[in-house]
Design a protein around this motif. Structure first.
Motif, short mmCIF file in Angstrom:
data_model
loop_
_atom_site.label_atom_id
_atom_site.label_comp_id
_atom_site.label_asym_id
_atom_site.label_seq_id
_atom_site.Cartn_x
_atom_site.Cartn_y
_atom_site.Cartn_z
N GLY A 80 53.80 -14.32 33.37
CA GLY A 80 52.64 -13.88 33.42
C GLY A 80 51.49 -14.99 33.73
O GLY A 80 50.73 -14.89 34.31
N VAL A 81 51.86 -16.14 33.13
CA VAL A 81 51.10 -17.53 33.50
C VAL A 81 51.16 -17.70 34.71
O VAL A 81 50.07 -18.14 35.55
CB VAL A 81 51.41 -18.68 32.59
CG1 VAL A 81 50.89 -19.74 32.90
CG2 VAL A 81 51.14 -18.29 31.07
N ALA A 82 52.31 -17.64 35.42
CA ALA A 82 52.53 -18.06 36.95
C ALA A 82 51.78 -16.96 37.63
O ALA A 82 51.18 -17.38 38.88
CB ALA A 82 53.93 -17.82 37.23
N GLU A 83 51.74 -15.60 37.12
CA GLU A 83 51.14 -14.79 37.91
C GLU A 83 49.67 -14.96 38.08
O GLU A 83 48.92 -14.69 38.98
CB GLU A 83 51.46 -13.35 37.37
CG GLU A 83 50.74 -12.12 37.85
CD GLU A 83 50.73 -10.82 36.92
OE1 GLU A 83 50.01 -10.03 36.91
OE2 GLU A 83 52.04 -10.70 36.41
N VAL A 84 49.02 -15.43 36.80
CA VAL A 84 47.34 -15.40 36.81
C VAL A 84 47.17 -16.66 37.90
O VAL A 84 46.25 -16.46 38.54
CB VAL A 84 47.19 -15.84 35.48
CG1 VAL A 84 45.68 -16.43 35.20
CG2 VAL A 84 47.30 -14.70 34.28
N VAL A 85 48.06 -17.67 37.85
CA VAL A 85 47.59 -18.74 38.84
C VAL A 85 47.64 -18.39 40.26
O VAL A 85 46.93 -18.67 41.09
CB VAL A 85 48.45 -19.97 38.39
CG1 VAL A 85 47.96 -21.18 39.50
CG2 VAL A 85 47.93 -20.67 37.03
N ALA A 115 44.60 -28.15 39.47
CA ALA A 115 43.75 -27.46 38.07
C ALA A 115 44.58 -27.38 36.96
O ALA A 115 43.82 -27.18 35.92
CB ALA A 115 42.94 -26.28 38.92
N HIS A 116 45.69 -26.93 37.30
CA HIS A 116 46.76 -26.46 36.19
C HIS A 116 47.96 -27.42 36.17
O HIS A 116 49.05 -26.68 36.24
CB HIS A 116 47.03 -25.01 36.19
CG HIS A 116 45.89 -23.83 36.37
ND1 HIS A 116 44.98 -23.76 35.29
CD2 HIS A 116 45.07 -23.54 37.46
CE1 HIS A 116 43.91 -23.12 35.57
NE2 HIS A 116 44.17 -22.74 36.90
N PRO A 117 47.85 -28.48 36.12
CA PRO A 117 49.04 -29.38 36.04
C PRO A 117 50.21 -29.09 35.27
O PRO A 117 51.46 -29.20 35.50
CB PRO A 117 48.54 -30.94 35.82
CG PRO A 117 47.27 -30.74 35.38
CD PRO A 117 46.63 -29.55 35.69
N ARG A 118 49.91 -28.70 33.96
CA ARG A 118 50.99 -28.22 33.16
C ARG A 118 51.50 -27.00 33.61
O ARG A 118 52.56 -26.61 32.82
CB ARG A 118 50.55 -28.55 31.66
CG ARG A 118 49.99 -29.96 31.10
CD ARG A 118 49.50 -30.07 29.80
NE ARG A 118 49.18 -31.28 29.51
CZ ARG A 118 48.79 -31.74 28.33
NH1 ARG A 118 48.22 -30.77 27.44
NH2 ARG A 118 48.45 -32.93 28.10
N ALA A 119 50.90 -26.17 34.18
CA ALA A 119 51.65 -24.97 34.62
C ALA A 119 52.36 -24.82 35.83
O ALA A 119 53.20 -24.19 36.25
CB ALA A 119 50.47 -23.68 34.75
N VAL A 120 52.12 -26.17 36.70
CA VAL A 120 53.18 -26.24 37.71
C VAL A 120 54.51 -26.04 37.51
O VAL A 120 55.24 -25.27 38.57
CB VAL A 120 52.78 -27.72 38.34
CG1 VAL A 120 53.84 -28.08 39.46
CG2 VAL A 120 51.66 -27.80 39.11
N PRO A 121 55.49 -26.45 36.59
CA PRO A 121 56.68 -25.98 36.59
C PRO A 121 56.98 -24.64 36.60
O PRO A 121 58.10 -24.13 36.97
CB PRO A 121 57.23 -26.81 35.26
CG PRO A 121 56.25 -27.86 35.16
CD PRO A 121 54.90 -27.29 35.49
N THR A 125 59.11 -22.71 39.16
CA THR A 125 60.46 -22.01 38.69
C THR A 125 60.65 -20.50 38.41
O THR A 125 61.57 -19.79 38.58
CB THR A 125 60.99 -22.79 37.33
OG1 THR A 125 60.19 -22.55 36.47
CG2 THR A 125 61.19 -24.26 37.90
N ARG A 126 59.40 -19.99 37.78
CA ARG A 126 59.33 -18.64 37.03
C ARG A 126 59.56 -17.70 38.17
O ARG A 126 60.41 -16.72 38.14
CB ARG A 126 58.01 -18.51 36.35
CG ARG A 126 58.06 -19.15 35.23
CD ARG A 126 59.19 -19.01 34.17
NE ARG A 126 59.53 -17.79 33.79
CZ ARG A 126 60.41 -17.54 33.11
NH1 ARG A 126 61.19 -18.41 32.17
NH2 ARG A 126 60.60 -16.23 32.53
N PRO A 127 58.98 -17.66 39.48
CA PRO A 127 59.15 -16.59 40.38
C PRO A 127 60.74 -16.90 40.87
O PRO A 127 61.34 -15.65 41.23
CB PRO A 127 58.17 -16.93 41.53
CG PRO A 127 56.92 -17.54 40.79
CD PRO A 127 57.69 -18.60 39.69
N LEU A 128 61.18 -17.75 41.06
CA LEU A 128 62.63 -18.09 41.59
C LEU A 128 63.59 -17.52 40.74
O LEU A 128 64.71 -17.09 40.94
CB LEU A 128 63.00 -19.47 42.02
CG LEU A 128 61.58 -20.17 43.00
CD1 LEU A 128 62.16 -21.40 43.04
CD2 LEU A 128 61.95 -19.49 44.23
#
Length: 248
Positions: A80-85, A115-121, A125-128
């Motif tokens: 969900g976090v990846a989705e929000v970004v 803007a969200h560097p800590r969410a970059v991983p 990776t999450r969608p893949l």
């Protein structure tokens, strides 16, 4: 201007302080959007490792069981976090200049990553890690829109998919490279010492040592543009308009 009077009633000894929730977390029904927004706040502030269901419940100001009604587990929260970004990434499918639009998308993706560097991983990776059919519409929307953009420009569906993969393969690598720590000793003025390259034998790594000043002067925005120049020039040379696109 005089200071406002102190409200002594709210500061009486023995009274319990009012527990304040994060901005935007008001009383009332909790939504999935609010839960994911709180999760992104935690990741932005403290990193993915700091995110837990209990801490998320505290951030929202609810019992953990309320959180589980919206996201069944931590894996779903990370998705969900990846989705929000990624939902903030927009593609203008009507742009007649597909190269300019892909460049705009690339710049927008980099902006979101910074803007969200800590969410970059999670973005990488999450969608893949999720089969295409199980990914959220927000995650799939950039893919669909880029396919629309490129097929309108004359690419076949398979060709458009190839371009999408090439673009985002480059972008994922770029943002991970830009955000990684490359300076070992920030206080050093000599670039070899700052980057720790003095450890490399001169006879075996002469070019890498020689490029220390260039490596130390890394400019993420400029590197993105150079990479896009190379990528888009190659894609344009093999585009339908050039008559030379060959699917391999």
């Amino acid at each position: 201007m005089a200071e406002p009077p102190i409200n002594h009633k709210s500061a009486q000894p023995g009274t319990k302080p009012v527990k304040r929730r994060s901005p935007g977390h008001e009383d009332g029904p909790v939504t999935r959007a609010a839960v994911l927004a709180a999760a992104l706040e935690i990741v932005d502030r403290d990193g993915v490792e700091a995110l837990s269901m209990r801490r998320l419940a505290e951030a929202v100001g609810r019992d953990p069981m309320v959180i589980y009604r919206h996201v069944p587990n931590k894996a779903a929260v990370l998705d969900g976090v990846a989705e929000v970004v990624l939902a903030q990434l927009s593609v203008d499918t009507t742009d007649s200049d597909w190269r300019a639009q892909l460049r705009s998308v690339a710049r927008d993706f980099r902006r979101l990553a910074l803007a969200h560097p800590r969410a970059v991983p999670l973005l990488v990776t999450r969608p893949l890690a999720t089969p295409l059919g199980l990914r959220s519409q927000a995650v799939l929307r950039p893919l669909e829109d880029i396919l629309v953009l490129l097929t309108r420009a004359g690419f076949s569906g398979a060709e458009a998919l190839h371009v999408y993969r090439a673009l985002f393969g480059f972008l994922f690598g770029h943002v991970l490279n830009e955000l990684q720590e490359i300076v070992e000793n920030p206080d050093e003025t000599d670039d070899l010492l700052r980057l720790g390259l003095y450890r490399l034998p001169v006879g075996e790594f002469p070019l890498l040592r020689e490029l220390a000043p260039v490596l130390a002067a890394y400019d993420g925005a400029a590197e993105l543009e150079r990479g896009l120049d190379i990528l888009l020039t190659g894609l344009a040379a093999n585009s339908p308009e050039s008559g030379a696109f060959q699917q391999r």
